[in-house]
Design an enzyme around this catalytic site. Structure first.
Site, PDB file in Angstrom:
ATOM      1  N   SER A 112     -44.790 -32.087 -56.665  1.00  0.00           N
ATOM      2  CA  SER A 112     -43.736 -31.080 -56.483  1.00  0.00           C
ATOM      3  C   SER A 112     -42.653 -31.394 -57.514  1.00  0.00           C
ATOM      4  O   SER A 112     -42.557 -32.548 -57.969  1.00  0.00           O
ATOM      5  CB  SER A 112     -43.156 -31.227 -55.083  1.00  0.00           C
ATOM      6  OG  SER A 112     -41.929 -30.536 -54.972  1.00  0.00           O
ATOM      7  N   TYR A 131     -39.530 -36.610 -48.427  1.00  0.00           N
ATOM      8  CA  TYR A 131     -40.452 -35.771 -49.222  1.00  0.00           C
ATOM      9  C   TYR A 131     -40.477 -36.237 -50.679  1.00  0.00           C
ATOM     10  O   TYR A 131     -41.546 -36.434 -51.263  1.00  0.00           O
ATOM     11  CB  TYR A 131     -40.000 -34.311 -49.123  1.00  0.00           C
ATOM     12  CG  TYR A 131     -40.947 -33.314 -49.764  1.00  0.00           C
ATOM     13  CD1 TYR A 131     -42.258 -33.180 -49.311  1.00  0.00           C
ATOM     14  CD2 TYR A 131     -40.533 -32.486 -50.810  1.00  0.00           C
ATOM     15  CE1 TYR A 131     -43.119 -32.253 -49.878  1.00  0.00           C
ATOM     16  CE2 TYR A 131     -41.391 -31.556 -51.385  1.00  0.00           C
ATOM     17  CZ  TYR A 131     -42.686 -31.443 -50.919  1.00  0.00           C
ATOM     18  OH  TYR A 131     -43.542 -30.521 -51.487  1.00  0.00           O
TER      19      TYR A 131
HETATM   20  N1  LIG Z   1     -44.982 -24.143 -51.225  1.00  0.00           N
HETATM   21  C1  LIG Z   1     -44.176 -24.697 -52.122  1.00  0.00           C
HETATM   22  O1  LIG Z   1     -43.138 -24.105 -52.491  1.00  0.00           O
HETATM   23  C2  LIG Z   1     -44.507 -26.043 -52.707  1.00  0.00           C
HETATM   24  C3  LIG Z   1     -43.691 -26.532 -53.725  1.00  0.00           C
HETATM   25  C4  LIG Z   1     -43.984 -27.781 -54.279  1.00  0.00           C
HETATM   26  C5  LIG Z   1     -45.076 -28.497 -53.842  1.00  0.00           C
HETATM   27  N2  LIG Z   1     -45.850 -28.012 -52.840  1.00  0.00           N
HETATM   28  C6  LIG Z   1     -46.994 -28.823 -52.412  1.00  0.00           C
HETATM   29  O2  LIG Z   1     -48.157 -28.022 -52.426  1.00  0.00           O
HETATM   30  C7  LIG Z   1     -49.094 -28.503 -51.456  1.00  0.00           C
HETATM   31  C8  LIG Z   1     -49.562 -27.338 -50.595  1.00  0.00           C
HETATM   32  O3  LIG Z   1     -48.427 -26.803 -49.925  1.00  0.00           O
HETATM   33  P1  LIG Z   1     -48.395 -25.352 -49.244  1.00  0.00           P
HETATM   34  O4  LIG Z   1     -47.171 -24.679 -49.701  1.00  0.00           O
HETATM   35  O5  LIG Z   1     -49.713 -24.676 -49.368  1.00  0.00           O
HETATM   36  O6  LIG Z   1     -48.126 -25.789 -47.726  1.00  0.00           O
HETATM   37  P2  LIG Z   1     -48.766 -25.308 -46.366  1.00  0.00           P
HETATM   38  O7  LIG Z   1     -49.069 -23.840 -46.409  1.00  0.00           O
HETATM   39  O8  LIG Z   1     -47.866 -25.832 -45.303  1.00  0.00           O
HETATM   40  O9  LIG Z   1     -50.137 -26.078 -46.338  1.00  0.00           O
HETATM   41  C9  LIG Z   1     -50.183 -27.466 -46.155  1.00  0.00           C
HETATM   42  C10 LIG Z   1     -51.633 -27.890 -46.110  1.00  0.00           C
HETATM   43  O10 LIG Z   1     -51.681 -29.301 -45.847  1.00  0.00           O
HETATM   44  C11 LIG Z   1     -52.588 -29.521 -44.774  1.00  0.00           C
HETATM   45  N3  LIG Z   1     -52.189 -30.648 -43.942  1.00  0.00           N
HETATM   46  C12 LIG Z   1     -50.969 -30.906 -43.419  1.00  0.00           C
HETATM   47  N4  LIG Z   1     -51.037 -31.980 -42.620  1.00  0.00           N
HETATM   48  C13 LIG Z   1     -52.322 -32.415 -42.641  1.00  0.00           C
HETATM   49  C14 LIG Z   1     -53.017 -33.471 -42.014  1.00  0.00           C
HETATM   50  N5  LIG Z   1     -52.414 -34.329 -41.161  1.00  0.00           N
HETATM   51  N6  LIG Z   1     -54.332 -33.612 -42.264  1.00  0.00           N
HETATM   52  C15 LIG Z   1     -54.975 -32.745 -43.094  1.00  0.00           C
HETATM   53  N7  LIG Z   1     -54.377 -31.724 -43.723  1.00  0.00           N
HETATM   54  C16 LIG Z   1     -53.062 -31.566 -43.487  1.00  0.00           C
HETATM   55  C17 LIG Z   1     -52.542 -28.243 -43.954  1.00  0.00           C
HETATM   56  O11 LIG Z   1     -53.768 -28.088 -43.263  1.00  0.00           O
HETATM   57  P3  LIG Z   1     -53.919 -28.044 -41.658  1.00  0.00           P
HETATM   58  O12 LIG Z   1     -52.653 -27.537 -41.096  1.00  0.00           O
HETATM   59  O13 LIG Z   1     -55.110 -27.167 -41.434  1.00  0.00           O
HETATM   60  O14 LIG Z   1     -54.209 -29.443 -41.331  1.00  0.00           O
HETATM   61  C18 LIG Z   1     -52.408 -27.180 -45.020  1.00  0.00           C
HETATM   62  O15 LIG Z   1     -53.660 -26.817 -45.501  1.00  0.00           O
HETATM   63  C19 LIG Z   1     -48.351 -29.599 -50.676  1.00  0.00           C
HETATM   64  O16 LIG Z   1     -48.730 -30.858 -51.157  1.00  0.00           O
HETATM   65  C20 LIG Z   1     -46.890 -29.324 -50.988  1.00  0.00           C
HETATM   66  O17 LIG Z   1     -46.100 -30.490 -50.874  1.00  0.00           O
HETATM   67  C21 LIG Z   1     -45.584 -26.808 -52.269  1.00  0.00           C
END
Ligand SMILES: NC(=O)c1ccc[n+]([C@@H]2O[C@H](COP(=O)([O-])OP(=O)(O)OC[C@H]3O[C@@H](n4cnc5c(N)ncnc54)[C@H](OP(=O)(O)O)[C@@H]3O)[C@@H](O)[C@H]2O)c1
Length: 266
Positions: free
Chosen positions: A135, A148
């Site tokens: 991120s 985070y």
């Molecule tokens: N969205 C943004 O603006 C943003 C910005 C910078 C970085 N990121 C990074 O991008 C990545 C994806 O984020 P996103 O926005 O798609 O978030 P999201 O929609 O909340 O998805 C998070 C994912 O992580 C999985 N996860 C969470 N806890 C888990 C656990 N205990 N075991 C296995 N899987 C787990 C969830 O799967 P389940 O719930 O099915 O377990 C889900 O598939 C993350 O690493 C996040 O830090 C996102």
């Protein structure tokens, strides 16, 4: 040497999330075989139905050690996309010890342990790629992101050092740094309003960066408007200067909204 996606088996964690689903579609379009993982197997099954053939569903809680070890036993994985993550937003004192452990387990320990388990098979084949979804919070630390940012800075250090350790082998490493992502995912779902002029990118943009990282073997890729990635560069040179700018732009208000909007994901 870069990996050819159409001949590859990719393990994608966090495939149920906003960004994960976009990555799954992009890799599948390139002809990859996918092993999609997350805790919510019903959502993974739906994704597999959407994509059609070449998709295997593996339910796993990355904070659960036996689940993680089972995933690491896959000798057939050519590409790891370590995308799963918790937002872990909020000041340190608002965390329980358990929540802190879970953030470290899912965001840092799981990608490192999966790498340790899968890498020997890639090295044996002289081919493979490792992708870490960090991120911009892995380059810029601000109030309300101590946990985070700690996890995302850790991924940056791990990914970059590993890319140097694996230089000259057939295994590439890419760390991807998304800024604020609209349309789906943890930021979008939090309902946070950004100050005027702060730009966003889409899950499809992150997916494109993942494909580019694999196909061109790039060590680091930002997925953010120039203003934000330049801010990250300024932070690298002078954290206090960038912190002053962030405060002036209303960074505290954004942190408070993220904490309240993402609390359910700890
Ligand atoms: N969205 C943004 O603006 C943003 C910005 C910078 C970085 N990121 C990074 O991008 C990545 C994806 O984020 P996103 O926005 O798609 O978030 P999201 O929609 O909340 O998805 C998070 C994912 O992580 C999985 N996860 C969470 N806890 C888990 C656990 N205990 N075991 C296995 N899987 C787990 C969830 O799967 P389940 O719930 O099915 O377990 C889900 O598939 C993350 O690493 C996040 O830090 C996102």
């Amino acid at each position: 040497m870069s990996v050819r996606l159409e001949d590859s088996t990719v393990l994608l964690t966090g495939a149920t999330g906003g960004i994960g689903r976009a990555i799954a579609h992009a890799l599948h379009e390139r002809g990859a075989r996918l092993v999609v993982s997350g805790r919510r197997v019903d959502v993974l099954d739906e994704l597999a139905r959407e994509l059609g053939e070449r998709v295997e569903v593996v339910g796993a809680d990355l904070a659960n050690r036996p689940d993680l070890e089972r995933l690491g036993e896959r000798a057939d994985i050519d590409v790891l996309v370590a995308n799963a993550g918790l937002p872990a937003a909020g000041r340190l004192q608002t965390f329980s010890a358990r929540e802190l452990d879970r953030a470290i387990d899912v965001n840092v320990r799981a990608p490192m342990q999966l790498t340790l388990a899968l890498l020997p098979h890639m090295l044996e084949r002289d081919a493979g790629h490792l992708i870490y979804v960090s991120s911009l919070a892995g380059k810029v630390a601000s109030s309300g992101s101590s946990v985070y940012s700690a996890t995302k800075f850790a991924l940056r250090g791990f990914g970059y050092a590993l890319s140097e350790e694996l230089r000259g082998s057939g295994v590439g490493v890419t760390t991807v740094f998304p800024g604020f992502i609209r349309e789906a995912g943890m930021f979008h779902e939090s309902g946070t309003k950004l100050p005027r002029g702060v730009g966003t990118r889409t899950p499809a943009d992150v997916a494109k960066a993942v494909v580019e990282g694999i196909e061109r073997n790039r060590a680091e890729i930002d997925v953010a408007p120039l203003s934000l990635s330049s801010g990250a560069k300024v932070f690298g040179l002078s954290p206090p200067m960038m912190s002053r700018i962030t405060r002036l732009l209303g960074g505290e208000r954004v942190s408070e909204q993220l904490e309240s909007g993402q609390r359910d994901k700890r």
